[in-house]
Design an enzyme around this catalytic site. Structure first.
Site, PDB file in Angstrom:
ATOM      1  N   HIS A  34       0.828  -1.217   0.000  1.00  0.00           N
ATOM      2  CA  HIS A  34       0.000   0.000   0.000  1.00  0.00           C
ATOM      3  C   HIS A  34       0.861   1.267   0.000  1.00  0.00           C
ATOM      4  O   HIS A  34       0.429   2.329   0.437  1.00  0.00           O
ATOM      5  CB  HIS A  34      -0.972   0.020   1.189  1.00  0.00           C
ATOM      6  CG  HIS A  34      -2.068  -0.989   1.037  1.00  0.00           C
ATOM      7  ND1 HIS A  34      -3.217  -0.731   0.319  1.00  0.00           N
ATOM      8  CD2 HIS A  34      -2.192  -2.263   1.471  1.00  0.00           C
ATOM      9  CE1 HIS A  34      -3.986  -1.809   0.343  1.00  0.00           C
ATOM     10  NE2 HIS A  34      -3.389  -2.755   1.027  1.00  0.00           N
ATOM     11  N   ASP A  36       2.571   1.944  -2.999  1.00  0.00           N
ATOM     12  CA  ASP A  36       2.755   2.330  -4.418  1.00  0.00           C
ATOM     13  C   ASP A  36       1.903   3.539  -4.808  1.00  0.00           C
ATOM     14  O   ASP A  36       2.383   4.452  -5.472  1.00  0.00           O
ATOM     15  CB  ASP A  36       2.571   1.143  -5.384  1.00  0.00           C
ATOM     16  CG  ASP A  36       1.242   0.434  -5.338  1.00  0.00           C
ATOM     17  OD1 ASP A  36       0.414   0.759  -4.460  1.00  0.00           O
ATOM     18  OD2 ASP A  36       1.018  -0.445  -6.200  1.00  0.00           O
ATOM     19  N   GLY A 123      -4.291 -12.964  -4.366  1.00  0.00           N
ATOM     20  CA  GLY A 123      -3.417 -11.816  -4.168  1.00  0.00           C
ATOM     21  C   GLY A 123      -2.113 -11.943  -4.938  1.00  0.00           C
ATOM     22  O   GLY A 123      -1.109 -11.320  -4.593  1.00  0.00           O
ATOM     23  N   LEU A 124      -2.102 -12.761  -6.004  1.00  0.00           N
ATOM     24  CA  LEU A 124      -0.880 -12.937  -6.790  1.00  0.00           C
ATOM     25  C   LEU A 124      -0.973 -12.212  -8.125  1.00  0.00           C
ATOM     26  O   LEU A 124      -0.185 -12.437  -9.037  1.00  0.00           O
ATOM     27  CB  LEU A 124      -0.602 -14.431  -7.009  1.00  0.00           C
ATOM     28  CG  LEU A 124      -0.481 -15.241  -5.720  1.00  0.00           C
ATOM     29  CD1 LEU A 124      -0.188 -16.699  -6.037  1.00  0.00           C
ATOM     30  CD2 LEU A 124       0.603 -14.678  -4.818  1.00  0.00           C
ATOM     31  N   GLU A 159      -7.136  -1.189 -15.228  1.00  0.00           N
ATOM     32  CA  GLU A 159      -7.683  -1.657 -13.947  1.00  0.00           C
ATOM     33  C   GLU A 159      -8.575  -0.569 -13.313  1.00  0.00           C
ATOM     34  O   GLU A 159      -9.630  -0.853 -12.767  1.00  0.00           O
ATOM     35  CB  GLU A 159      -6.513  -2.013 -13.024  1.00  0.00           C
ATOM     36  CG  GLU A 159      -6.900  -2.712 -11.778  1.00  0.00           C
ATOM     37  CD  GLU A 159      -6.590  -4.212 -11.806  1.00  0.00           C
ATOM     38  OE1 GLU A 159      -5.861  -4.684 -12.691  1.00  0.00           O
ATOM     39  OE2 GLU A 159      -7.118  -4.895 -10.928  1.00  0.00           O
ATOM     40  N   ASP A 171       1.811  -4.078  -9.342  1.00  0.00           N
ATOM     41  CA  ASP A 171       1.544  -5.407  -9.895  1.00  0.00           C
ATOM     42  C   ASP A 171       1.920  -5.461 -11.374  1.00  0.00           C
ATOM     43  O   ASP A 171       2.531  -6.414 -11.852  1.00  0.00           O
ATOM     44  CB  ASP A 171       0.062  -5.765  -9.737  1.00  0.00           C
ATOM     45  CG  ASP A 171      -0.402  -5.669  -8.295  1.00  0.00           C
ATOM     46  OD1 ASP A 171       0.464  -5.598  -7.398  1.00  0.00           O
ATOM     47  OD2 ASP A 171      -1.623  -5.657  -8.068  1.00  0.00           O
TER      48      ASP A 171
HETATM   49  C1  GLA Z   1      -2.914  -4.468  -4.828  1.00  0.00           C
HETATM   50  C2  GLA Z   1      -2.741  -3.314  -5.816  1.00  0.00           C
HETATM   51  C3  GLA Z   1      -1.305  -2.786  -5.794  1.00  0.00           C
HETATM   52  C4  GLA Z   1      -0.859  -2.463  -4.379  1.00  0.00           C
HETATM   53  C5  GLA Z   1      -1.185  -3.633  -3.433  1.00  0.00           C
HETATM   54  C6  GLA Z   1      -0.913  -3.278  -1.996  1.00  0.00           C
HETATM   55  O1  GLA Z   1      -2.147  -5.567  -5.231  1.00  0.00           O
HETATM   56  O2  GLA Z   1      -3.065  -3.738  -7.119  1.00  0.00           O
HETATM   57  O3  GLA Z   1      -1.200  -1.652  -6.622  1.00  0.00           O
HETATM   58  O4  GLA Z   1      -1.427  -1.272  -3.916  1.00  0.00           O
HETATM   59  O5  GLA Z   1      -2.525  -4.054  -3.535  1.00  0.00           O
HETATM   60  O6  GLA Z   1       0.437  -3.066  -1.799  1.00  0.00           O
END
Ligand code: GLA
Length: 387
Positions: A34, A36, A123-124, A159, A171
């Site tokens: 969190h 970025d 979360g990948l 996105e 990501d």
């Molecule tokens: C998700 C978002 C990323 C980042 C993470 C938390 O994966 O897509 O941009 O903010 O959460 O670090």
């Protein structure tokens, strides 16, 4: 999915052989969560779970998609590309097409078959892989000459505009810029990046998939973003040089505490501390991987995400507490946006099997839930596959 199986599936759907085969990986993030979208620092890597694509221009004005993993197809005239209802799988690809066009590209009709082994909702970043693979593939097929950072931004915008998640750049950056055996630190303000080797002879990164994704995850994510923006707005009144939380310090937050209120102050404090942890961790990597110190930063990151940023959940907390007692663990934390998905665990290489057995038994005992685990290998970013 092997290249020949992918090609055969493409041919079954579209009646001809593909022109290009490629792969786009999912990602882990060692630390910097969190941060970025707060102009901060992240330390992700691409992993050996990926989506594979077969592509060809089809000489029509339509785009046709075949999602091989869930046996679904979608087709639309290019002139009619627009967001589908939230949750529709084709939104990611449509968003990429719209993003390429917004950069001035002419996108003619094409066919795309895709599938892979990145578990969804874990979360990948399977969605980033879908976006980055298509963007990179079209860039190649059409000879657009866009660089990878531009592609990352196009995918991030996809996105935002088509999936309505106001994500940062991490990501998409990781899927495009990953390098085998390395994590990469990205400064999300300057976009400067630096690779750090991660030696897996001493330790492995093991993911424990909680198997849950809480329903409000996307809206809570967008809400955190707003809370950070609110924090910046207030902090700037005290110190106009603060453009983002990257510029704030803990004393700045203390000075503005009354106006920030408890919740926003907690969010701000977390981001400032997490950026410092990324700096500390990369300093450790540069100095030769003292694993207990690296691990302690992972535990501290989890505590911040749980108590200050409040994006953890009961299942993730159970996994991190179990990991503390498991054989070989140096550190553990929730990873990614939160509210479900995986924990990331730094584990002594020779104890990985014992770690996995301990975690699996413990998760079953405490929550009655099965546990999938993945011992990751750090991989190269998006690229072509041999036909
Ligand atoms: C998700 C978002 C990323 C980042 C993470 C938390 O994966 O897509 O941009 O903010 O959460 O670090």
């Amino acid at each position: 999915m092997t290249s020949s199986i992918l090609s055969a599936a493409f041919e079954r759907h579209f009646g001809t052989a593909p022109a290009l085969l490629l792969r786009a990986p999912g990602r882990i993030n060692l630390i910097g969560e969190h941060t970025d979208y707060n102009d901060g620092l992240v330390l992700p890597a691409a992993i050996d779970k990926e989506i594979r694509f077969a592509l060809r221009l089809n000489g029509t004005d339509r785009l046709r998609l075949a999602a091989l993993d869930f046996d679904a197809t979608y087709e639309v005239a290019l002139a009619e590309v627009a967001p589908l209802p939230d949750g529709h799988w084709a939104n990611y690809q449509l968003g990429v097409v719209a993003g390429l066009r917004a950069r001035g590209a002419t996108v003619p009709g094409f066919d795309c078959a895709f599938g892979g082994d990145i578990p969804g909702g874990a979360g990948l970043s399977s969605s980033a892989a879908v976006e980055c693979g298509l963007a990179w593939g079209l860039n190649e097929l059409l000879g657009l000459g866009l660089n990878k950072m531009t592609l990352a931004h196009i995918c991030q915008t996809a996105e935002h505009a088509y999936a309505h998640v106001m994500c940062g750049l991490m990501d998409q950056f990781a899927s495009l810029f990953g390098r085998a055996g390395h994590v990469v630190r990205l400064d999300c303000r300057s976009l400067a990046y630096e690779y750090f080797p991660l030696d897996t002879t001493a330790c492995r990164l093991v993911l424990c998939n909680s198997g849950v994704k809480h329903a409000l995850a996307d809206s809570a994510y967008n809400q955190r973003r707003q809370e950070c923006a609110r924090g910046v707005e207030i902090l700037r009144r005290h110190k106009p040089a603060i453009q983002s939380l990257r510029d704030a310090t803990l004393p700045d937050i203390a000075t503005a505490a009354a106006e920030l209120g408890e919740v926003v102050a907690r969010r701000c404090r977390y981001v400032v501390e997490e950026n410092a942890r990324v700096q500390a961790l990369t300093a450790h990597l540069a100095a030769g991987h003292p694993l207990p110190e690296v691990g302690a930063l992972l535990y501290a990151s989890h505590a911040g995400l749980r108590d200050l940023y409040e994006v953890s959940c009961a299942e993730l907390d159970v996994l991190v507490e179990l990991a503390r007692a498991a054989p070989g663990t140096f550190g553990a934390r929730m990873m990614g946006g939160g509210f479900g998905g995986c924990t990331l665990n730094l584990v002594a290489t020779e104890q990985v099997n014992d770690f996995v057995a301990f975690m699996t038994a413990g998760y079953q005992r405490q929550l009655g839930l099965g546990l999938e685990t993945y011992v990751t290998t750090l991989a190269d970013g998006v690229g072509a596959l041999a036909g």
